[in-house]
Enzyme design. Structure first.
Site, short mmCIF file in Angstrom:
data_model
loop_
_atom_site.label_atom_id
_atom_site.label_comp_id
_atom_site.label_asym_id
_atom_site.label_seq_id
_atom_site.Cartn_x
_atom_site.Cartn_y
_atom_site.Cartn_z
N TYR A 212 3.10 14.40 56.91
CA TYR A 212 4.00 14.79 55.89
C TYR A 212 5.06 15.80 56.41
O TYR A 212 4.98 16.49 57.26
CB TYR A 212 3.33 15.96 54.75
CG TYR A 212 3.78 16.46 53.83
CD1 TYR A 212 4.29 15.80 52.63
CD2 TYR A 212 4.74 17.68 54.22
CE1 TYR A 212 5.29 16.37 51.64
CE2 TYR A 212 5.44 18.41 52.94
CZ TYR A 212 5.74 17.73 51.98
OH TYR A 212 6.61 18.48 50.84
N GLU B 116 12.17 15.61 51.37
CA GLU B 116 10.61 15.39 51.65
C GLU B 116 10.81 13.95 52.25
O GLU B 116 11.34 13.06 51.73
CB GLU B 116 9.91 15.35 50.41
CG GLU B 116 8.48 15.60 50.59
CD GLU B 116 7.58 15.75 49.12
OE1 GLU B 116 6.93 16.69 49.02
OE2 GLU B 116 7.87 14.87 48.31
#
Ligand code: GDP
Ligand code: MN
Length: 385
Positions: free
Chosen positions: A108, A193
């Site tokens: 992530y 992101e």
């Protein structure tokens, strides 16, 4: 402002962040052509601005041309319901066809502005694929963060430290994080992101998902981003309002409101709720509103079929009451008003404004003050049981 994954990936490419080779397609034919160009297997990804597409069936692997065709038929033109879209889902009008990647590891990577620290924060985790909210609840010890001094920028040692902690190939990952920071700052992002960033079986990093949000107040500096706006992603009335710089949010009640100032708008919504009714929208026309903006705002309220009553609540300061009255009268000339309009005016040029409304020949209900307005709302709409 939000953009689609395929658009975010174009920006990634520009900044040297590796992304899979892909083609955008809007029809089954285009999907087939994309497969021809890219070769099999491919991943077909619904382009809607909501997360959780994978779990909802909006991200599919195709190993043959027939499979790709079938998936495209199942996804294109149909609504996709994810945990972020609401029950009706969003219609998928475009898909991104990409060369499938062989995943060895998922990470992530996220960057947001941390208001409590007044700086961007870069977060990485070796537990990719999971959503960050879930990760924060279940494995907070696996999220590693660095706050970035805006004067110094992301420092190479910070990027290396995070890469090391998340067990990424340090040299390559640090370079990627530096590039992401550069993109974030250059485009005034509010969020960036990559979930997941992957390590391929072949041993290199690849951003297989991409999400970028932008600070609306800085959009004037980025005409190329402004152009990426997809009207299909917005409520049509909200899109209309945006064109006239009106601060409008559609809600699901039946009292349309027009107010100047966000605080007064919130208070007005409270008053409506207290009176037992529900606001149909938030509309702050702002202090600098001119006759055209008022006219357009009024038209937007009238074009919402849920609206059964319009309540105009203005405290004339910078926006004078006579300007407001003129706007409302203009709008009334241009459209049929077949619902009651309740007006409460106070402040600069209030007498003139009231006089204009009275002499307009139009049928307005005038309220003395806010509590009188609340009573009148109930009278007009009838009491709810
Ligand atoms: P999201 O669910 O909307 O966040 O969409 P993503 O782009 O993150 O895709 C969801 C999941 O599909 C990812 O977490 C991956 O596990 C998987 N996925 C996406 N692209 C590929 C690919 O090229 N190869 C493989 N094997 N899996 C993929
Ligand atoms: Mn994702």
């Amino acid at each position: 402002m939000k953009i689609h994954e395929y658009q975010a990936k174009e920006l990634f490419k520009k900044f040297g962040i590796p992304v899979p080779e892909g083609r955008l397609a809007t029809t089954v034919e285009e999907v087939k052509a994309a497969v021809d160009e890219l070769g099999l297997p491919v991943v077909i990804k619904a382009q809607i601005q909501a997360g959780g597409r994978g779990k909802a069936g909006g991200v599919k692997l195709a190993k043959t041309l027939e499979e790709a065709e079938q998936i495209a038929e199942n996804i294109l033109g149909k609504p996709l319901v994810t945990h972020q879209t609401g029950g009706q889902g969003k219609i998928v009008r475009k898909v991104l066809v990409e060369k499938a990647a062989n995943i060895q590891k998922e990470y992530y990577v996220g960057m947001v502005i941390d208001r409590s620290q007044n700086r961007p924060v870069l977060m990485v985790s070796p537990a990719g694929g999971m959503e960050i909210e879930e990760l924060a609840q279940e494995k907070p010890e696996l999220i590693f963060k660095e706050a970035i001094d805006p004067f110094l920028g992301l420092l190479p040692y910070q990027a290396r430290k995070l890469s090391f902690k998340a067990a990424m190939p340090v040299k390559e990952a640090a370079k990627l994080l530096m590039a992401l920071y550069k993109l974030f700052v250059s485009y005034d992002c509010s969020l960036a992101e990559i979930n997941p960033l992957i390590l391929t079986e072949e041993g290199s990093l690849l951003a297989i998902d991409a999400k970028l949000n932008f600070d609306d107040s800085a959009l004037y500096r980025h005409p190329d981003i402004k152009e990426m706006l997809d009207p299909d992603e917005l409520d049509p009335l909200e899109y209309e309002a945006m064109k006239y710089r009106l601060n409008y949010v559609r809600l699901d009640g039946n009292v349309g409101i027009m107010v100047n100032g966000a605080g007064l708008a919130m208070a007005t919504m409270d008053v409506i709720k207290l009176a037992g009714a529900e606001p149909a929208n938030f509309l702050d026309v702002g202090g600098g509103a001119n006759v055209e903006m008022i006219t357009q705002g009024f038209k937007i309220l009238l074009s919402d079929p849920n609206v059964k009553l319009i309540f105009i609540n203005i405290f004339g300061g910078i926006l004078r009451c006579d300007v407001l009255a003129q706007g409302v009268i203009e709008a009334a000339k241009q459209v049929d008003i077949n619902i009651p309009v309740l007006v409460r005016l106070e402040g600069t040029n209030v007498e003139k404004g009231r006089q204009m409304l009275n002499e307009s020949g139009l049928n307005f209900v005038v309220a003395k003050d806010i509590s009188d307005a609340a009573k009148k709302i109930v009278e007009i709409l009838g009491k709810k049981e």
